[in-house]
Motif scaffolding. Sequence first.
Motif, PDB file in Angstrom:
ATOM      1  N   ALA A 105      10.131  -9.579  42.958  1.00  0.00           N
ATOM      2  CA  ALA A 105       9.747  -8.314  43.593  1.00  0.00           C
ATOM      3  C   ALA A 105      10.967  -7.611  44.189  1.00  0.00           C
ATOM      4  N   GLY A 106      11.837  -8.371  44.832  1.00  0.00           N
ATOM      5  CA  GLY A 106      13.048  -7.773  45.394  1.00  0.00           C
ATOM      6  C   GLY A 106      13.980  -7.249  44.323  1.00  0.00           C
ATOM      7  N   MET A 107      14.100  -7.986  43.227  1.00  0.00           N
ATOM      8  CA  MET A 107      14.931  -7.522  42.119  1.00  0.00           C
ATOM      9  C   MET A 107      14.387  -6.214  41.546  1.00  0.00           C
ATOM     10  N   LEU A 108      13.067  -6.123  41.450  1.00  0.00           N
ATOM     11  CA  LEU A 108      12.448  -4.874  40.974  1.00  0.00           C
ATOM     12  C   LEU A 108      12.698  -3.730  41.959  1.00  0.00           C
ATOM     13  N   ASP A 109      12.715  -4.036  43.246  1.00  0.00           N
ATOM     14  CA  ASP A 109      13.024  -3.011  44.246  1.00  0.00           C
ATOM     15  C   ASP A 109      14.391  -2.387  43.976  1.00  0.00           C
ATOM     16  N   ALA A 110      15.369  -3.242  43.667  1.00  0.00           N
ATOM     17  CA  ALA A 110      16.721  -2.743  43.391  1.00  0.00           C
ATOM     18  C   ALA A 110      16.744  -1.917  42.112  1.00  0.00           C
ATOM     19  N   GLY A 133       2.562 -16.964  36.626  1.00  0.00           N
ATOM     20  CA  GLY A 133       2.334 -17.086  38.058  1.00  0.00           C
ATOM     21  C   GLY A 133       3.341 -16.296  38.875  1.00  0.00           C
ATOM     22  N   MET A 134       4.604 -16.316  38.450  1.00  0.00           N
ATOM     23  CA  MET A 134       5.624 -15.504  39.122  1.00  0.00           C
ATOM     24  C   MET A 134       5.273 -14.019  39.035  1.00  0.00           C
ATOM     25  N   PHE A 135       4.830 -13.593  37.842  1.00  0.00           N
ATOM     26  CA  PHE A 135       4.434 -12.197  37.661  1.00  0.00           C
ATOM     27  C   PHE A 135       3.337 -11.818  38.655  1.00  0.00           C
ATOM     28  N   GLN A 136       2.317 -12.669  38.743  1.00  0.00           N
ATOM     29  CA  GLN A 136       1.194 -12.372  39.619  1.00  0.00           C
ATOM     30  C   GLN A 136       1.647 -12.212  41.064  1.00  0.00           C
ATOM     31  N   THR A 137       2.530 -13.110  41.511  1.00  0.00           N
ATOM     32  CA  THR A 137       3.027 -13.017  42.881  1.00  0.00           C
ATOM     33  C   THR A 137       3.825 -11.739  43.087  1.00  0.00           C
ATOM     34  N   ALA A 138       4.704 -11.420  42.141  1.00  0.00           N
ATOM     35  CA  ALA A 138       5.505 -10.207  42.257  1.00  0.00           C
ATOM     36  C   ALA A 138       4.614  -8.965  42.278  1.00  0.00           C
ATOM     37  N   PHE A 139       3.594  -8.940  41.429  1.00  0.00           N
ATOM     38  CA  PHE A 139       2.670  -7.806  41.421  1.00  0.00           C
ATOM     39  C   PHE A 139       1.953  -7.677  42.765  1.00  0.00           C
ATOM     40  N   ALA A 140       1.516  -8.806  43.314  1.00  0.00           N
ATOM     41  CA  ALA A 140       0.802  -8.776  44.584  1.00  0.00           C
ATOM     42  C   ALA A 140       1.704  -8.291  45.715  1.00  0.00           C
ATOM     43  N   VAL A 141       2.938  -8.777  45.745  1.00  0.00           N
ATOM     44  CA  VAL A 141       3.883  -8.381  46.784  1.00  0.00           C
ATOM     45  C   VAL A 141       4.173  -6.882  46.714  1.00  0.00           C
ATOM     46  N   ARG A 142       4.281  -6.359  45.509  1.00  0.00           N
ATOM     47  CA  ARG A 142       4.636  -4.948  45.341  1.00  0.00           C
ATOM     48  C   ARG A 142       3.406  -4.033  45.268  1.00  0.00           C
ATOM     49  N   GLY A 143       2.230  -4.594  45.336  1.00  0.00           N
ATOM     50  CA  GLY A 143       1.031  -3.773  45.317  1.00  0.00           C
ATOM     51  C   GLY A 143       0.680  -3.211  43.955  1.00  0.00           C
ATOM     52  N   THR A 144       1.140  -3.874  42.884  1.00  0.00           N
ATOM     53  CA  THR A 144       0.816  -3.440  41.520  1.00  0.00           C
ATOM     54  C   THR A 144      -0.594  -3.900  41.184  1.00  0.00           C
ATOM     55  N   GLN A 145      -1.486  -2.946  40.918  1.00  0.00           N
ATOM     56  CA  GLN A 145      -2.894  -3.278  40.720  1.00  0.00           C
ATOM     57  C   GLN A 145      -3.301  -3.376  39.256  1.00  0.00           C
ATOM     58  N   HIS A 146      -2.564  -2.717  38.374  1.00  0.00           N
ATOM     59  CA  HIS A 146      -2.994  -2.634  36.982  1.00  0.00           C
ATOM     60  C   HIS A 146      -1.958  -3.307  36.081  1.00  0.00           C
ATOM     61  N   PHE A 147      -2.344  -4.446  35.512  1.00  0.00           N
ATOM     62  CA  PHE A 147      -1.421  -5.158  34.637  1.00  0.00           C
ATOM     63  C   PHE A 147      -2.193  -6.052  33.682  1.00  0.00           C
TER      64      PHE A 147
END
Length: 357
Positions: free
Chosen positions: A62-67, A214-228
């Motif tokens: 999630a942090g890497m995506l932020d950058a 599982g990593m994807f799911q956590t990153a989506f949850a942290v960043r508030g991504t609802q549709h995937f």
Amino acid sequence: MSNAFRDLLKKVGSGNHTGENLTRDEAATATRMILLQEATPAQIGAFLIAHRIKRPTGEELAGMLDAYDQLGPKLQPITTTQRVFVLGLPYDGRSRTAPISPIAALLLSAAGQPVIMHGGDRLPTKYGLPLVDIWQGLGVDWKKLSLAQTQQVFEATGVGFIYLPQHFPLAQGLFEYRDQVGKRPPFATMELIWCPYAGDAHIVAGYVHPPTEGMFQTAFAVRGTQHFTTVKGLEGSCDLPRDRTAIIGLSTLNPDEPIERLHLVPRDYGFTTKNVPLESTTQLLEAMQSILQGQPSELMQTALWNGGFYLWRCGVCPDMPSGIAKAEALLRSGAVTQQLQKITQVIALVTRSLIKF
């Protein structure tokens, strides 16, 4: 040398007993320093391999995506009733099985579903066939377009492609490090869920190993991504396999709930359990041209299998059987070929500065 980066490197590189995961903010800081080359080459190389050995967490992704959001390009929102699909496929391409995603993108856009893809040239570690070369073989040259020109094509056709060497040179600069390290770093995982679109998007991410989902799911949850949608696809792509049950994860509206698991068996829908091998680029492009002409083939079966699923998933069709039927109708009617021709024509006009939006 960057002392700040050295502290982050020490956290991920201290081994099983004393090493620590980065926080989201720390992962974003490390990624920015790597992209901007504020860390030394030695520090960057050490970080890439240490982070791979440690394995990333969803919060770090999630942090890497932020950058990437801060420093990278984004196509701007377009007028559409459909949520834009962003297809996350491995940047190092395909080497064993024939890819179908460019045909799927054409098919979806012909049905009114906008699609964005992203990637570069032949890249480490696999150096497989990249998406941009397939598109070029079909007559669509994304390489020469600026981001503004790509935006124009996207608005006019519903298909866009973020080409890293042209649109995100900071990220492109990492590939020499990745080649020298010789293993995929966590950036190669993060890229699968990167969204270079500023509007409402549905991220489709391929993967190979179950822990990655599982990593994807956590990153989506942290960043508030609802549709995937997650797909255990061919060579880690979004392409549904035909030689085994397709394992798919569907997002729910409540991020605290587990994903909905979907298992699709090809033979239940009349498809043979066989993947089409990638023999050569020439052979693949010939097979794709055959599909565009509506001719039956093994790769046509792959196109219908994938097209049917994605037409259902995006809401164009109410179920898989109707999605498969619509995919076949679009291909046999010439609508997908017309969509390809439209893209090539719009690119020609855009590069000659003959149209403005």
